[in-house]
Motif scaffolding. Sequence first.
Motif, PDB file in Angstrom:
ATOM      1  N   GLN A  40       0.841  -1.270   0.122  1.00  0.00           N
ATOM      2  CA  GLN A  40      -0.030   0.243   0.008  1.00  0.00           C
ATOM      3  C   GLN A  40       0.910   1.296  -0.059  1.00  0.00           C
ATOM      4  OE1 GLN A  40      -2.841   0.158   3.298  1.00  0.00           O
ATOM      5  NE2 GLN A  40      -3.573   2.172   2.685  1.00  0.00           N
ATOM      6  N   LEU A  41       2.031   1.475   0.930  1.00  0.00           N
ATOM      7  CA  LEU A  41       2.812   2.338   0.843  1.00  0.00           C
ATOM      8  C   LEU A  41       3.502   2.589  -0.701  1.00  0.00           C
ATOM      9  CD1 LEU A  41       4.716   2.034   4.018  1.00  0.00           C
ATOM     10  CD2 LEU A  41       3.313   3.767   3.536  1.00  0.00           C
ATOM     11  N   ALA A  42       3.770   1.648  -1.240  1.00  0.00           N
ATOM     12  CA  ALA A  42       4.536   1.675  -2.599  1.00  0.00           C
ATOM     13  C   ALA A  42       3.369   2.309  -3.720  1.00  0.00           C
ATOM     14  CB  ALA A  42       4.708   0.116  -3.125  1.00  0.00           C
ATOM     15  N   GLU A  43       2.354   1.967  -3.322  1.00  0.00           N
ATOM     16  CA  GLU A  43       1.034   2.447  -4.211  1.00  0.00           C
ATOM     17  C   GLU A  43       0.890   4.028  -3.604  1.00  0.00           C
ATOM     18  OE1 GLU A  43      -2.393   0.200  -3.724  1.00  0.00           O
ATOM     19  OE2 GLU A  43      -1.628  -1.462  -4.827  1.00  0.00           O
ATOM     20  N   LEU A  44       0.942   4.308  -2.482  1.00  0.00           N
ATOM     21  CA  LEU A  44       0.755   5.852  -2.096  1.00  0.00           C
ATOM     22  C   LEU A  44       2.085   6.705  -2.651  1.00  0.00           C
ATOM     23  CD1 LEU A  44      -0.508   5.144   1.398  1.00  0.00           C
ATOM     24  CD2 LEU A  44      -1.701   6.119  -0.139  1.00  0.00           C
ATOM     25  N   PHE A  45       2.990   6.233  -2.505  1.00  0.00           N
ATOM     26  CA  PHE A  45       4.200   6.924  -3.036  1.00  0.00           C
ATOM     27  C   PHE A  45       4.601   6.810  -4.567  1.00  0.00           C
ATOM     28  CE2 PHE A  45       5.794   6.183   1.384  1.00  0.00           C
ATOM     29  CZ  PHE A  45       5.529   7.100   1.755  1.00  0.00           C
ATOM     30  N   SER A  50      10.396  -2.455  -3.800  1.00  0.00           N
ATOM     31  CA  SER A  50      11.629  -2.602  -3.146  1.00  0.00           C
ATOM     32  C   SER A  50      12.136  -1.342  -2.534  1.00  0.00           C
ATOM     33  CB  SER A  50      12.554  -2.912  -4.342  1.00  0.00           C
ATOM     34  OG  SER A  50      12.679  -1.935  -5.543  1.00  0.00           O
ATOM     35  N   THR A  51      11.654  -0.230  -3.238  1.00  0.00           N
ATOM     36  CA  THR A  51      12.152   1.156  -2.656  1.00  0.00           C
ATOM     37  C   THR A  51      11.557   1.322  -1.285  1.00  0.00           C
ATOM     38  OG1 THR A  51      12.178   2.051  -4.706  1.00  0.00           O
ATOM     39  CG2 THR A  51      12.062   3.651  -2.993  1.00  0.00           C
ATOM     40  N   VAL A  52      10.452   0.976  -1.211  1.00  0.00           N
ATOM     41  CA  VAL A  52       9.788   1.085   0.472  1.00  0.00           C
ATOM     42  C   VAL A  52      10.416   0.083   1.273  1.00  0.00           C
ATOM     43  CG1 VAL A  52       7.584   0.541   1.688  1.00  0.00           C
ATOM     44  CG2 VAL A  52       7.479   1.533  -0.685  1.00  0.00           C
ATOM     45  N   VAL A  53      10.743  -0.959   0.739  1.00  0.00           N
ATOM     46  CA  VAL A  53      11.499  -2.125   1.767  1.00  0.00           C
ATOM     47  C   VAL A  53      12.611  -1.561   2.177  1.00  0.00           C
ATOM     48  CG1 VAL A  53      12.524  -4.290   1.778  1.00  0.00           C
ATOM     49  CG2 VAL A  53      10.238  -4.084   0.701  1.00  0.00           C
ATOM     50  N   ARG A  54      13.287  -0.997   1.249  1.00  0.00           N
ATOM     51  CA  ARG A  54      14.792  -0.158   1.759  1.00  0.00           C
ATOM     52  C   ARG A  54      14.765   0.814   2.665  1.00  0.00           C
ATOM     53  NH1 ARG A  54      19.409   2.235  -2.568  1.00  0.00           N
ATOM     54  NH2 ARG A  54      20.885   2.551  -0.973  1.00  0.00           N
ATOM     55  N   ALA A  55      13.457   1.800   2.427  1.00  0.00           N
ATOM     56  CA  ALA A  55      13.469   2.821   3.530  1.00  0.00           C
ATOM     57  C   ALA A  55      12.956   2.249   4.698  1.00  0.00           C
ATOM     58  CB  ALA A  55      12.203   3.692   2.963  1.00  0.00           C
ATOM     59  N   LEU A  56      12.193   1.253   4.911  1.00  0.00           N
ATOM     60  CA  LEU A  56      11.920   0.411   6.096  1.00  0.00           C
ATOM     61  C   LEU A  56      12.967  -0.108   6.957  1.00  0.00           C
ATOM     62  CD1 LEU A  56       8.343  -1.037   5.135  1.00  0.00           C
ATOM     63  CD2 LEU A  56       8.601   1.255   6.412  1.00  0.00           C
TER      64      LEU A  56
END
Length: 481
Positions: A40-45, A50-56
């Motif tokens: 869901q975060l990937a869709e929001l951003f 993979s980018t969201v996973v790296r940030a988390l």
Amino acid sequence: MWQLSENSSLPIYLQIVDLIETKIMNGELLPEEKLPPERQLAELFGVNRSTVVRALDELTARAVIIRKQGSGTTVNAEKWGLFAGQSTNWRHYLTQGGFTPAVPYIRQAGVMERVDTERVIDAATGELPLEMTPKMETPSLSWQSFIAEEQLEDEAGYRPLRETIQKQMKAAYGLNSRPEQIFITSGAQQALFLITQCLLKPGDAVAIESPSYFYSLSLFQSAGLRIFALPMDADGVIISELRDLYHKHRVKMVFVNPTFQNPTGLVMSLERRKELVKICAHLQIPIVEDDPFSELAALDKDIPVPLKQLDADNVLYIGSLSKIMGSTTRIGWLIGPTAVIERLALARQEMDFGLSIFPQVLANSVLNTSGYSAHLKQLHQVLEKRRDDLIEAFETILPNELEFIRPKGGFHLWVKLPIEFRSIRDFDIFLAHDLLVMPGFLFGVKEAVIRVTYARLKKREAVQVAKILQQIIMEKKCDEA
């Protein structure tokens, strides 16, 4: 909002890190609060997962968040306090507070009612629509005139209004009371709040008829009261059940809504009313009688007298103008023993320094105009017409599908559906069809029942409600097949 800055030169994953840290610092994300899932975060951003996973991963390394397999990602409560400059852990206070937040169904319904007014059919709001409020002019008074009226007010409210209510209750029901036994409140809920906070203590047991709108109010839980359901039949609360509750739990107070009961619309019979006041007097259990439709009920001679008229000493009577003049009126009253009125009035004075003089003066003026009686009669006629239109639509479009009792008055129709709901979330199907109704679980019952408020439904909308229910029933039956 989960939106990245367009002007940042940082890599996107660091922008996400910065945004989440900023939300935590500003208190938008509280300790132990759950973040949206990675997808869901990937869709929001608008980025790859993979980018969201790296940030988390980066936030996890900094101990800002905690990630658990199967449990999701939450803000680290321990790190949050350090990260936000030793800020208070508001999550702890929010979860420990007495007043519980609205259930998701109510929150979503409220948003839909405000945002999608044209599309949504509102059969949930238990308030008068604008076109049914009094069409009477208010008196032209100067600011100084209002201030001067404060000389006629004490802790229990504006005395001329109390005298007007006294006369009206006497004329309608033969109820003998004195102005000092009448307490003006900012609506019925303030009266209930003061009763639960000042006359009861945490741990006390109270009996509430079931179903009842009282179960939707958090003020009982906030007072630390133990709530026990008092079953009803067609004549009202079942006296034997009350006797059993008293002996098992030492019930300290009984809360009832005997006339046009919310949500069922039932009217407690006179015989049952007499039995109720008799047993409560014998057991020395005070009764709180909520009677928001008293003015409309007085127009129907077949409606029994209030419990207060049957037992003036043991009944605390709550009346209100919100169902007659609109919710913004915010004028209610409590009739009880003088000592109780003085206690509650002093408590209210300590809490909010009393009630504003403006609505009290205006309400008193309207109640004493000749147009008020005409308004009551017209309102009574319109409500009867809207009730009949809704029932006709149900009987035409859904013959033999719905179970309900034709209410003698009030705003609501209590409808049992021929389908099964296995969880609270099943009721979201009404929201999905742009129909706002009040599901049974809000009133303390688990069956597939809904409260349909007809006060705001014109004939065309009543037909739409019936058609939507027809569609929902068909869909649910197909799912169950």
